[in-house]
Design a protein around this motif. Structure first.
Motif, PDB file in Angstrom:
ATOM      1  N   TRP A 180       0.829  -1.206   0.000  1.00  0.00           N
ATOM      2  CA  TRP A 180       0.000   0.000   0.000  1.00  0.00           C
ATOM      3  C   TRP A 180       0.864   1.257   0.000  1.00  0.00           C
ATOM      4  O   TRP A 180       0.556   2.239  -0.688  1.00  0.00           O
ATOM      5  CB  TRP A 180      -0.941   0.023   1.193  1.00  0.00           C
ATOM      6  N   ALA A 181       1.952   1.227   0.764  1.00  0.00           N
ATOM      7  CA  ALA A 181       2.840   2.395   0.825  1.00  0.00           C
ATOM      8  C   ALA A 181       3.483   2.657  -0.528  1.00  0.00           C
ATOM      9  O   ALA A 181       3.509   3.797  -1.007  1.00  0.00           O
ATOM     10  CB  ALA A 181       3.905   2.189   1.894  1.00  0.00           C
ATOM     11  N   VAL A 196       0.570  11.576 -10.113  1.00  0.00           N
ATOM     12  CA  VAL A 196      -0.230  12.806 -10.045  1.00  0.00           C
ATOM     13  C   VAL A 196       0.668  14.032 -10.121  1.00  0.00           C
ATOM     14  O   VAL A 196       0.345  15.016 -10.793  1.00  0.00           O
ATOM     15  CB  VAL A 196      -1.103  12.804  -8.770  1.00  0.00           C
ATOM     16  N   MET A 197       1.819  13.995  -9.450  1.00  0.00           N
ATOM     17  CA  MET A 197       2.755  15.117  -9.518  1.00  0.00           C
ATOM     18  C   MET A 197       3.287  15.319 -10.938  1.00  0.00           C
ATOM     19  O   MET A 197       3.454  16.454 -11.391  1.00  0.00           O
ATOM     20  CB  MET A 197       3.918  14.915  -8.546  1.00  0.00           C
ATOM     21  N   VAL A 209       2.961   5.888  -3.027  1.00  0.00           N
ATOM     22  CA  VAL A 209       4.071   6.687  -3.567  1.00  0.00           C
ATOM     23  C   VAL A 209       3.990   6.735  -5.092  1.00  0.00           C
ATOM     24  O   VAL A 209       4.178   7.799  -5.701  1.00  0.00           O
ATOM     25  CB  VAL A 209       5.426   6.122  -3.098  1.00  0.00           C
ATOM     26  N   ALA A 210       3.694   5.609  -5.720  1.00  0.00           N
ATOM     27  CA  ALA A 210       3.597   5.565  -7.187  1.00  0.00           C
ATOM     28  C   ALA A 210       2.468   6.469  -7.685  1.00  0.00           C
ATOM     29  O   ALA A 210       2.642   7.223  -8.654  1.00  0.00           O
ATOM     30  CB  ALA A 210       3.378   4.131  -7.653  1.00  0.00           C
TER      31      ALA A 210
END
Length: 51
Positions: A31-32, A42-43, A36-37
């Motif tokens: 999940w972490a 999105v960034m 992050v992915a």
């Protein structure tokens, strides 16, 4: 079955509680990394958005 294939089933030397904790931690880690992915994706979209 070949002798070269490792058996991935839990052995008697490691208690079942340890395997449950490892599985739970692996799910948490997945999940972490997934978070992050998605954040990086999105960034990247935000950075490349049309002005």
């Amino acid at each position: 079955m070949s002798e070269n294939v490792k058996d991935t089933t839990p052995t008697a030397s490691v208690p079942a509680e340890v395997w449950v904790a490892r599985k739970r931690n692996n799910v948490r880690l997945a999940w972490a990394f997934g978070g992050v992915a998605i954040f990086l994706f999105v960034m990247a979209l935000w950075k490349l958005r049309p002005m």
